[in-house]
Design a protein around this motif. Structure first.
Motif, mmCIF file in Angstrom:
data_model
loop_
_atom_site.group_PDB
_atom_site.id
_atom_site.type_symbol
_atom_site.label_atom_id
_atom_site.label_comp_id
_atom_site.label_asym_id
_atom_site.label_seq_id
_atom_site.Cartn_x
_atom_site.Cartn_y
_atom_site.Cartn_z
ATOM 1 N N MET A 1 15.095 8.170 15.547
ATOM 2 C CA MET A 1 13.722 7.765 15.212
ATOM 3 C C MET A 1 13.289 8.468 13.923
ATOM 4 S SD MET A 1 12.587 5.549 17.365
ATOM 5 C CE MET A 1 10.824 5.674 17.128
ATOM 6 N N LEU A 2 12.601 7.739 13.062
ATOM 7 C CA LEU A 2 12.146 8.296 11.810
ATOM 8 C C LEU A 2 10.795 8.980 11.927
ATOM 9 C CD1 LEU A 2 13.149 5.383 9.434
ATOM 10 C CD2 LEU A 2 14.376 7.505 9.868
ATOM 11 N N GLY A 3 10.108 8.798 13.076
ATOM 12 C CA GLY A 3 8.825 9.426 13.267
ATOM 13 C C GLY A 3 7.696 8.567 12.719
ATOM 14 N N PRO A 4 6.455 8.979 12.967
ATOM 15 C CA PRO A 4 5.296 8.212 12.480
ATOM 16 C C PRO A 4 5.220 8.227 10.967
ATOM 17 C CG PRO A 4 4.606 10.343 13.339
ATOM 18 C CD PRO A 4 6.054 10.205 13.687
ATOM 19 N N SER A 5 4.493 7.273 10.425
ATOM 20 C CA SER A 5 4.348 7.166 8.975
ATOM 21 C C SER A 5 3.173 7.993 8.502
ATOM 22 C CB SER A 5 4.136 5.701 8.578
ATOM 23 O OG SER A 5 3.776 5.626 7.221
ATOM 24 N N PRO A 6 3.436 9.128 7.818
ATOM 25 C CA PRO A 6 2.320 9.938 7.317
ATOM 26 C C PRO A 6 1.486 9.211 6.277
ATOM 27 C CG PRO A 6 4.395 11.166 7.310
ATOM 28 C CD PRO A 6 4.731 9.725 7.566
ATOM 29 N N LEU A 7 2.075 8.279 5.534
ATOM 30 C CA LEU A 7 1.303 7.559 4.518
ATOM 31 C C LEU A 7 0.213 6.728 5.176
ATOM 32 C CD1 LEU A 7 0.866 6.785 1.606
ATOM 33 C CD2 LEU A 7 2.616 5.020 1.855
ATOM 34 N N MET A 8 0.577 6.058 6.252
ATOM 35 C CA MET A 8 -0.400 5.206 6.920
ATOM 36 C C MET A 8 -1.448 6.051 7.643
ATOM 37 S SD MET A 8 0.815 2.444 5.852
ATOM 38 C CE MET A 8 -0.212 1.251 6.703
ATOM 39 N N ALA A 9 -1.015 7.242 8.131
ATOM 40 C CA ALA A 9 -1.949 8.077 8.886
ATOM 41 C C ALA A 9 -2.814 8.946 7.985
ATOM 42 C CB ALA A 9 -1.161 8.976 9.847
ATOM 43 N N GLY A 270 -1.835 1.375 -2.738
ATOM 44 C CA GLY A 270 -2.466 0.316 -3.506
ATOM 45 C C GLY A 270 -1.555 -0.855 -3.796
ATOM 46 N N ASP A 271 -0.276 -0.759 -3.468
ATOM 47 C CA ASP A 271 0.654 -1.845 -3.762
ATOM 48 C C ASP A 271 0.483 -2.989 -2.776
ATOM 49 O OD1 ASP A 271 1.897 -0.649 -6.003
ATOM 50 O OD2 ASP A 271 3.057 0.639 -4.667
ATOM 51 N N ALA A 272 1.101 -4.116 -3.125
ATOM 52 C CA ALA A 272 0.908 -5.339 -2.340
ATOM 53 C C ALA A 272 1.291 -5.119 -0.881
ATOM 54 C CB ALA A 272 1.755 -6.462 -2.944
ATOM 55 N N ASP A 273 0.405 -5.575 0.033
ATOM 56 C CA ASP A 273 0.657 -5.406 1.465
ATOM 57 C C ASP A 273 1.934 -6.110 1.900
ATOM 58 O OD1 ASP A 273 -1.577 -3.872 1.777
ATOM 59 O OD2 ASP A 273 -2.865 -5.549 2.368
ATOM 60 N N TYR A 274 2.265 -7.255 1.275
ATOM 61 C CA TYR A 274 3.442 -8.009 1.714
ATOM 62 C C TYR A 274 4.723 -7.206 1.533
ATOM 63 C CZ TYR A 274 4.806 -9.015 -3.104
ATOM 64 O OH TYR A 274 5.198 -8.891 -4.397
ATOM 65 N N THR A 275 4.738 -6.277 0.566
ATOM 66 C CA THR A 275 5.942 -5.463 0.343
ATOM 67 C C THR A 275 6.238 -4.629 1.574
ATOM 68 O OG1 THR A 275 5.473 -5.347 -2.015
ATOM 69 C CG2 THR A 275 6.999 -3.711 -1.110
ATOM 70 N N ARG A 276 5.250 -3.924 2.076
ATOM 71 C CA ARG A 276 5.451 -3.102 3.260
ATOM 72 C C ARG A 276 5.730 -3.965 4.476
ATOM 73 N NH1 ARG A 276 1.309 -0.609 0.567
ATOM 74 N NH2 ARG A 276 -0.303 -1.537 1.877
ATOM 75 N N ASP A 277 5.033 -5.086 4.593
ATOM 76 C CA ASP A 277 5.267 -5.965 5.743
ATOM 77 C C ASP A 277 6.677 -6.547 5.716
ATOM 78 O OD1 ASP A 277 2.683 -5.480 6.487
ATOM 79 O OD2 ASP A 277 1.881 -7.347 5.644
ATOM 80 N N LEU A 278 7.138 -6.926 4.532
ATOM 81 C CA LEU A 278 8.465 -7.514 4.400
ATOM 82 C C LEU A 278 9.549 -6.499 4.728
ATOM 83 C CD1 LEU A 278 9.521 -9.848 1.515
ATOM 84 C CD2 LEU A 278 11.036 -8.052 2.285
ATOM 85 N N LEU A 279 9.403 -5.289 4.211
ATOM 86 C CA LEU A 279 10.396 -4.249 4.480
ATOM 87 C C LEU A 279 10.384 -3.858 5.949
ATOM 88 C CD1 LEU A 279 9.891 -1.977 1.344
ATOM 89 C CD2 LEU A 279 11.804 -3.525 1.791
ATOM 90 N N ALA A 280 9.191 -3.724 6.506
ATOM 91 C CA ALA A 280 9.095 -3.350 7.911
ATOM 92 C C ALA A 280 9.711 -4.410 8.812
ATOM 93 C CB ALA A 280 7.630 -3.117 8.286
ATOM 94 N N ALA A 281 9.628 -5.680 8.404
ATOM 95 C CA ALA A 281 10.194 -6.757 9.218
ATOM 96 C C ALA A 281 11.714 -6.730 9.227
ATOM 97 C CB ALA A 281 9.699 -8.105 8.696
ATOM 98 N N GLY A 283 13.560 -3.870 9.204
ATOM 99 C CA GLY A 283 14.102 -2.657 9.790
ATOM 100 C C GLY A 283 13.008 -1.736 10.255
ATOM 101 N N GLU A 284 13.328 -0.457 10.304
ATOM 102 C CA GLU A 284 12.383 0.555 10.756
ATOM 103 C C GLU A 284 12.013 1.438 9.575
ATOM 104 O OE1 GLU A 284 14.110 2.596 14.093
ATOM 105 O OE2 GLU A 284 15.109 0.774 14.764
ATOM 106 N N VAL A 285 11.321 0.889 8.633
ATOM 107 C CA VAL A 285 10.996 1.596 7.405
ATOM 108 C C VAL A 285 9.745 2.436 7.611
ATOM 109 C CG1 VAL A 285 10.378 1.362 4.979
ATOM 110 C CG2 VAL A 285 12.074 -0.180 5.998
ATOM 111 N N GLY A 286 9.863 3.720 7.248
ATOM 112 C CA GLY A 286 8.716 4.608 7.300
ATOM 113 C C GLY A 286 8.133 4.781 5.908
#
Length: 333
Positions: A1-9, A270-281, A283-286
């Motif tokens: 497990m990579l753990g929670p995302s500090p950026l989002m928190a 501030g970057d495009a939301d779709y980038t994070r959504d696409l990467l997260a879809a 795999g398990e990107v933190g």
């Protein structure tokens, strides 16, 4: 497990903890290949290299001088020896004739020690005089001990002893060592394959006109140089626009070939939301906010391809200084 995302928190992740998480997630490359010695610089040995010969391969002289029987040396009086007339032993040409007690023979550095001889006196310690029967060589008492200036067979490396161990990164001196052993091919781990691209509609590649508000992509070139200096195989996938279709296609190409996907840009809040959504879809990107300046925004995690392959994403910030610093930091985990 990579753990929670500090950026989002909103929390910052200490650099040491980020390194621990990355290190725990990754596995070393195990695929191997056989390479010619001349192609192996910078590669990692996959198996011990066992010496097929002794080094040196024979007892030999460490000096230019005269080879003699150590037992002929006198402790409290000059030692006078008769040199074999007209004979010099050179490296690569062993002496075929015997050298008796009370005799010596002129010898050059690296030459095979004649049978029965065990000591070499350097030429500068000799007094050489010629007479009708040839040369006599006189040594003062105490200038030489029996066995001196002789390199023994295998004293540097014995036959069957490991010359280099598995896991060793091959340096120029290692190639010389292995060549001296007659080793022509090596079993090495294959190089890590890194797919590299930059993202951003404002980026232009070299040779393109620079429109107002745009900049040339520098990150790809600095990161490419850093990766190649580490001996990695770099797959340059160029520039990718801020577009989900283009990013998806580039990721497909990267996942089909690479072990690691390295990007710059697209991971800040501030970057495009779709980038994070696409990467997260995929795999398990933190998405992390690391406690370092520059290089604070960072994304890491596995990306999965449809064919079952997995590559590890290292997504760096777009700022050139931050990208290079973060890339150097995480490349040595």
């Amino acid at each position: 497990m990579l753990g929670p995302s500090p950026l989002m928190a909103g929390d910052e992740l200490p650099v040491a903890e980020a390194r621990v998480r990355i290190h725990a997630a990754l596995q070393p490359i195990t695929d191997q290949e056989t390479l010619a010695l001349r192609q192996s610089l910078g590669r990692v040995l996959a198996a011990d290299v066992i010496s097929p010969i002794a080094v040196p391969a024979h007892d030999n002289s460490a000096m230019d001088g005269y080879a003699l029987h150590g037992a002929d040396l006198l402790a409290d009086a000059p030692t006078v020896l008769r040199a074999l007339p007209g004979v010099t032993v050179f490296a690569g040409t062993p002496l075929a004739q015997p050298v008796g007690r009370g005799q010596c023979v002129r010898i050059m550095t690296g030459a095979v020690m004649p049978e029965g001889l065990d000591t070499v006196v350097p030429i500068e310690l000799c007094q050489v005089a010629a007479d009708a029967a040839g040369d006599t060589v006189t040594l003062k008492p105490g200038v030489l001990k029996p066995g001196e200036n002789r390199r023994k067979r295998g004293e540097d490396l014995a036959l069957g002893q490991p010359a280099l161990r598995a896991g060793h990164v091959l340096r120029p001196a290692d190639l010389g060592l292995l060549a001296s052993l007659g080793v022509a091919e090596l079993q090495v781990f294959r190089r890590l394959k890194v797919a590299l691209f930059s993202t951003g509609n404002e980026l232009r590649t070299l040779g393109q006109p620079l429109e107002e508000g745009c900049i040339y992509d520098s990150n790809r070139f600095s990161l490419m140089g850093a990766l190649e200096r580490l001996g990695l195989e770099v797959l340059d996938l160029g520039l990718v626009a801020d577009d989900p279709v283009a990013l998806n296609a580039t990721l497909d190409a990267a996942l089909a070939q690479a072990d690691v996907v390295l990007t710059s840009g697209g991971v800040s809040m501030g970057d495009a939301d779709y980038t994070r959504d696409l990467l997260a879809a995929r795999g398990e990107v933190g998405f992390w906010k690391v406690a370092m300046r520059p290089g604070r925004p960072f994304a890491f995690g596995p990306l999965h391809a449809a064919a079952g392959r997995t590559a590890w994403l290292f997504a760096l910030p777009g700022n050139p200084v931050a990208a290079l610093k973060a890339g150097s930091r995480w490349a040595h985990v």
